[in-house]
Design an enzyme around this catalytic site. Structure first.
Site: not given
Length: 293
Positions: A121, A142, A154, A192
């Site tokens: 992540s 991800h 992602e 994130n």
């Protein structure tokens, strides 16, 4: 040259790994789910079965689709048994040294054409790829948590990732029914990079006494229409994971605005990691969650 992905390996059978195995099997891929512990694999299979059953009850999938998915998942406790996979996705703990060790051992048993991916992540895909024998066949895939529910994945290319690897990965994710956001290889990528600083700021808001746990979460749920408050979400993600991502951001971007809140560090040092340890910003050991501050 196009890469045909038919068999998918998943390393790590925790919350993310069993979710990836779930959606891959449901998408029609043969799945080899790996972990070092037979007990973890047994627990993962129970979770997958329960989640598939829930999807059947909500009429998201049919009973036949559930049975087919379960039949396509094989459980293995050695990396050698991933040798025939066309794509292997690592979903181990968010620690770079652990991932590097896995990739070193994994690449020794794989076919030369096998694509290797990380579900990291936050960690640099380019740096992880450099620890393998196939940086051109390495990519970040991800998934969001919980994997069976969340629509986004992602995709992150490292500096050496070739077009065939990227195209095959896009096709794989599309077959899972997920939407793709392509991110450059910067610390924490897109989701994130935005989400974790918000959570960290919510923890600072608690640390500085601006509001208590309930007030902060209620403010963001009712004032910003978030489905979960940021402290509740932090507990769901895992406070150790939140800290790891903030450390990657702080070290990778060298900006003080990403400094992890000392209160987050304290909770992690106490082993209060959120839902998975039954205590975090809430205590989950009773009938309903109770704030710990």
């Amino acid at each position: 040259m196009a890469v045909m992905i038919k068999k998918v390996g998943v390393i790590g059978s925790g919350q993310m790994g069993n979710g990836i195995a779930h959606v891959a099997a449901l998408g029609g891929f043969d799945v080899v789910l790996n972990d070092v512990s037979a007990d973890r694999l047994k627990s993962a299979m129970a979770t997958i079965t329960g989640n598939l059953t829930r999807q059947v009850s909500k009429k998201v999938i049919t009973e036949d689709a559930k049975k087919g998915a379960l039949d396509r998942i094989a459980l293995v406790d050695t990396l050698d048994e991933l040798a025939s996979c066309d794509l292997v996705i690592e979903s181990a703990v968010e620690k770079e040294e652990t991932k590097r060790k896995i990739f070193h051992d994994l690449c020794a048993v794989l076919k030369p054409e096998t694509i290797v991916a990380s579900n990291t992540s936050s960690i640099s895909i380019t740096r992880l790829a450099a620890s393998t024998d196939r940086p051109e066949k390495f990519i970040g895939i991800h998934f969001m948590n919980p994997v069976p529910v969340m629509e986004l994945v992602e995709l992150i290319r490292g500096i050496a990732t070739d077009d065939a690897t990227f195209d095959a990965s896009k096709e794989f994710v599309t077959k899972l029914g997920k939407q793709i956001a392509v991110s450059e290889d910067f610390p924490a990528f897109i989701v994130n990079r935005i989400l974790l600083p918000m959570i960290n700021e919510a923890i600072y808001t608690l640390y500085e006494g601006v509001g208590n746990v309930e007030a902060i979460d209620m403010a963001m749920k009712l004032g910003a229409h978030h489905p979960m408050g940021p402290l509740e979400l932090a507990d769901f993600i895992g406070l150790d994971t939140c800290l790891s991502i903030m450390q990657v951001l702080h070290e990778g971007l060298a900006d003080s605005k990403y400094r992890p809140c000392p209160l987050l560090v304290k909770y992690v040092e106490a082993g209060w990691l959120g839902r998975k340890t039954q205590r975090g910003f809430y205590d989950y050991r009773g009938e309903k969650p109770v704030p710990t501050r």
